[in-house]
Design a protein around this motif. Structure first.
Motif, PDB file in Angstrom:
ATOM      1  N   GLU A  51       8.413   5.890  15.141  1.00 47.07           N
ATOM      2  CA  GLU A  51       8.199   5.403  16.552  1.00 47.07           C
ATOM      3  C   GLU A  51       9.785   4.943  16.972  1.00 47.07           C
ATOM      4  OE1 GLU A  51       5.745   2.090  16.808  1.00 47.07           O
ATOM      5  OE2 GLU A  51       4.006   3.129  16.519  1.00 47.07           O
ATOM      6  N   ALA A  52      10.469   4.634  16.216  1.00 45.02           N
ATOM      7  CA  ALA A  52      11.951   4.210  16.196  1.00 45.02           C
ATOM      8  C   ALA A  52      12.866   5.608  16.383  1.00 45.02           C
ATOM      9  CB  ALA A  52      12.452   3.353  15.383  1.00 45.02           C
ATOM     10  N   GLY A  53      12.200   6.797  16.099  1.00 47.86           N
ATOM     11  CA  GLY A  53      12.984   7.979  16.290  1.00 47.86           C
ATOM     12  C   GLY A  53      13.938   8.219  15.077  1.00 47.86           C
TER      13      GLY A  53
ATOM     14  N   ASN B 173      25.639   8.481   1.261  1.00 54.11           N
ATOM     15  CA  ASN B 173      26.416   7.150   1.123  1.00 54.11           C
ATOM     16  C   ASN B 173      26.517   6.506   2.584  1.00 54.11           C
ATOM     17  OD1 ASN B 173      27.115   7.531  -1.329  1.00 54.11           O
ATOM     18  ND2 ASN B 173      28.833   8.996  -1.043  1.00 54.11           N
ATOM     19  N   THR B 174      26.184   7.119   3.758  1.00 52.70           N
ATOM     20  CA  THR B 174      26.223   6.447   4.970  1.00 52.70           C
ATOM     21  C   THR B 174      25.047   6.679   5.580  1.00 52.70           C
ATOM     22  OG1 THR B 174      26.817   8.882   5.975  1.00 52.70           O
ATOM     23  CG2 THR B 174      28.532   7.310   5.134  1.00 52.70           C
ATOM     24  N   LEU B 175      23.785   6.861   4.958  1.00 51.79           N
ATOM     25  CA  LEU B 175      22.539   7.087   5.561  1.00 51.79           C
ATOM     26  C   LEU B 175      22.074   5.866   5.803  1.00 51.79           C
ATOM     27  CD1 LEU B 175      20.622   9.186   6.082  1.00 51.79           C
ATOM     28  CD2 LEU B 175      19.445   8.366   4.038  1.00 51.79           C
ATOM     29  N   ALA B 176      22.213   4.754   5.103  1.00 55.02           N
ATOM     30  CA  ALA B 176      21.831   3.426   5.517  1.00 55.02           C
ATOM     31  C   ALA B 176      22.403   2.764   6.603  1.00 55.02           C
ATOM     32  CB  ALA B 176      21.908   2.533   4.329  1.00 55.02           C
ATOM     33  N   ASP B 177      23.704   2.969   6.718  1.00 50.23           N
ATOM     34  CA  ASP B 177      24.442   2.475   7.774  1.00 50.23           C
ATOM     35  C   ASP B 177      24.133   3.013   9.308  1.00 50.23           C
ATOM     36  OD1 ASP B 177      26.057   0.816   6.323  1.00 50.23           O
ATOM     37  OD2 ASP B 177      27.697   2.235   5.973  1.00 50.23           O
ATOM     38  N   VAL B 178      23.867   4.434   9.148  1.00 53.29           N
ATOM     39  CA  VAL B 178      23.429   5.041  10.467  1.00 53.29           C
ATOM     40  C   VAL B 178      22.172   4.548  10.925  1.00 53.29           C
ATOM     41  CG1 VAL B 178      22.934   7.442  11.314  1.00 53.29           C
ATOM     42  CG2 VAL B 178      24.816   7.005   9.976  1.00 53.29           C
ATOM     43  N   ALA B 179      21.104   4.431   9.829  1.00 45.37           N
ATOM     44  CA  ALA B 179      19.483   4.095  10.009  1.00 45.37           C
ATOM     45  C   ALA B 179      19.754   2.673  10.488  1.00 45.37           C
ATOM     46  CB  ALA B 179      18.881   4.374   8.864  1.00 45.37           C
ATOM     47  N   ARG B 180      20.504   1.882  10.200  1.00 43.62           N
ATOM     48  CA  ARG B 180      20.589   0.497  10.735  1.00 43.62           C
ATOM     49  C   ARG B 180      21.256   0.274  11.932  1.00 43.62           C
ATOM     50  NH1 ARG B 180      23.721  -1.122   7.065  1.00 43.62           N
ATOM     51  NH2 ARG B 180      22.074  -1.818   5.365  1.00 43.62           N
ATOM     52  N   ASP B 181      22.097   1.405  12.301  1.00 43.02           N
ATOM     53  CA  ASP B 181      22.530   1.237  13.572  1.00 43.02           C
ATOM     54  C   ASP B 181      21.507   1.682  14.636  1.00 43.02           C
ATOM     55  OD1 ASP B 181      25.129   0.593  13.103  1.00 43.02           O
ATOM     56  OD2 ASP B 181      25.908   2.417  12.880  1.00 43.02           O
ATOM     57  N   ILE B 182      20.812   2.718  14.329  1.00 42.21           N
ATOM     58  CA  ILE B 182      19.722   3.149  15.046  1.00 42.21           C
ATOM     59  C   ILE B 182      18.537   2.048  15.162  1.00 42.21           C
ATOM     60  CG2 ILE B 182      17.721   4.848  15.329  1.00 42.21           C
ATOM     61  CD1 ILE B 182      19.567   6.707  13.863  1.00 42.21           C
ATOM     62  N   LEU B 183      18.222   1.455  14.326  1.00 39.37           N
ATOM     63  CA  LEU B 183      17.198   0.554  14.373  1.00 39.37           C
ATOM     64  C   LEU B 183      17.498  -0.861  15.055  1.00 39.37           C
ATOM     65  CD1 LEU B 183      15.875   0.943  10.594  1.00 39.37           C
ATOM     66  CD2 LEU B 183      14.513   1.586  12.752  1.00 39.37           C
ATOM     67  N   ASP B 184      18.777  -1.075  14.880  1.00 36.80           N
ATOM     68  CA  ASP B 184      19.422  -2.344  15.628  1.00 36.80           C
ATOM     69  C   ASP B 184      19.368  -2.057  17.090  1.00 36.80           C
ATOM     70  OD1 ASP B 184      19.704  -3.763  13.425  1.00 36.80           O
ATOM     71  OD2 ASP B 184      21.764  -3.330  13.201  1.00 36.80           O
TER      72      ASP B 184
ATOM     73  N   LYS C 272      10.930  14.247   7.385  1.00 39.40           N
ATOM     74  CA  LYS C 272      12.181  14.864   7.930  1.00 39.40           C
ATOM     75  C   LYS C 272      13.041  13.767   8.775  1.00 39.40           C
ATOM     76  CE  LYS C 272      10.895  19.440   8.466  1.00 39.40           C
ATOM     77  NZ  LYS C 272      11.043  20.847   9.132  1.00 39.40           N
ATOM     78  N   LEU C 273      14.313  13.960   8.696  1.00 39.53           N
ATOM     79  CA  LEU C 273      14.986  12.961   9.447  1.00 39.53           C
ATOM     80  C   LEU C 273      15.119  13.509  10.941  1.00 39.53           C
ATOM     81  CD1 LEU C 273      18.177  12.527   6.956  1.00 39.53           C
ATOM     82  CD2 LEU C 273      16.389  10.836   7.493  1.00 39.53           C
TER      83      LEU C 273
END
Length: 273
Positions: free
Chosen positions: A229-231, A262-273, A250-251
């Motif tokens: 739902e969050a894309g 190495n940057t996957l979590a940071d990008v996901a956190r930015d999208i979820l925030d 899939k992403l």
């Protein structure tokens, strides 16, 4: 630990490292704060050969610390290795103590600074050891529900492959290095992100997660729906010979697709925030 030598440092690691680096076979840790427990587990995890750590503290302290996945899973590894034992007491202490057969260290913190106030007086040390041993033996064992990180990693590689394991390790490392104020993605979300990066079936990652003890299949499915739902992730139906089609993860976002592990979590956190 040097006789009657106090330990001063910029943080708790300096004080804890002095205790772990002693020649003691056993270190009693009584009344630790969550921050002291985190330092203890972190240093013991990275060290080659440490004393047996017998921790005695309030149940609330242990629950607060072990609610954090990385800390709890590393602690579980130490428990399985016979290095760490956690027990609960109702008694309250004024200061956290690190007690060995040779010394007693009272841990004092002031902001980010920490000090270990040390005594090696034989009579006091003997009394402290006797008191700690009695209290520890009377304490209730505290059982960790989080699986050991070594079991998680080995089962992940066996069930889902070396590339998934490598990406999982990279994401965990990046989360561990994030600033303390930064919200940490939970273990189910991390697992699903890594699975989506490698286009693993939802059935396979959720079965692995349930089998190893991370979370139930229902929790994986619910988290998948929230991320969808969050894309963050998308799914693709994969037909099977018998039964309903399974879902390949899939992403979904282009930023995630372009991100390294190495940057996957940071990008996901930015999208979820």
């Amino acid at each position: 630990m040097p006789s009657e030598t106090n330990v001063l440092g910029d943080g708790l690691d300096t004080v804890v490292d002095a205790a772990l680096g002693s020649d003691a076979d056993v270190v009693y840790v009584t009344g630790p704060t969550p921050a002291l427990l985190e330092s203890l587990v972190g240093l013991a995890t990275d060290a080659d050969g440490v004393p047996e750590l017998r921790v005695l503290t309030a149940r609330e302290t242990l629950k607060t610390v072990t609610d954090e996945f990385l800390l709890a899973s590393n602690a579980a590894d130490l428990v399985e290795a016979g290095v760490l034992e956690l027990r609960v007491t109702e008694e309250r202490t004024e200061n956290a103590l690190l007690v060995t057969e040779e010394s007693v260290t009272a841990v004092v913190t002031l902001g980010d600074a920490a000090a270990g106030l040390v005594t090696t007086d034989a009579g006091f040390v003997r009394t402290a050891n006797d008191a700690c041993q009695s209290a520890f033996e009377a304490g209730e064992r505290f059982t960790l529900r989080t699986p050991a990180i070594s079991a998680i990693r080995s089962s992940l590689e066996a069930d889902l492959g070396t590339e998934v394991r490598a990406d999982f390790d990279a994401v965990l490392d990046s989360v561990q290095e994030a600033p303390p104020a930064d919200a940490t993605l939970d273990e189910v979300t991390i697992s699903l992100l890594v699975a989506a990066k490698n286009e693993v079936l939802l059935y396979d990652v959720s079965k692995w997660g349930e089998d190893v003890g991370i979370a139930s299949k229902a929790t994986f499915s619910r988290t998948k729906s929230e991320l969808e739902e969050a894309g963050v992730i998308a799914t693709e139906k994969v037909p099977i010979d018998v039964g309903r089609p399974r879902l390949r993860l899939k992403l979904d976002d282009e930023r995630l697709q372009a991100a390294s592990a190495n940057t996957l979590a940071d990008v996901a956190r930015d999208i979820l925030d």
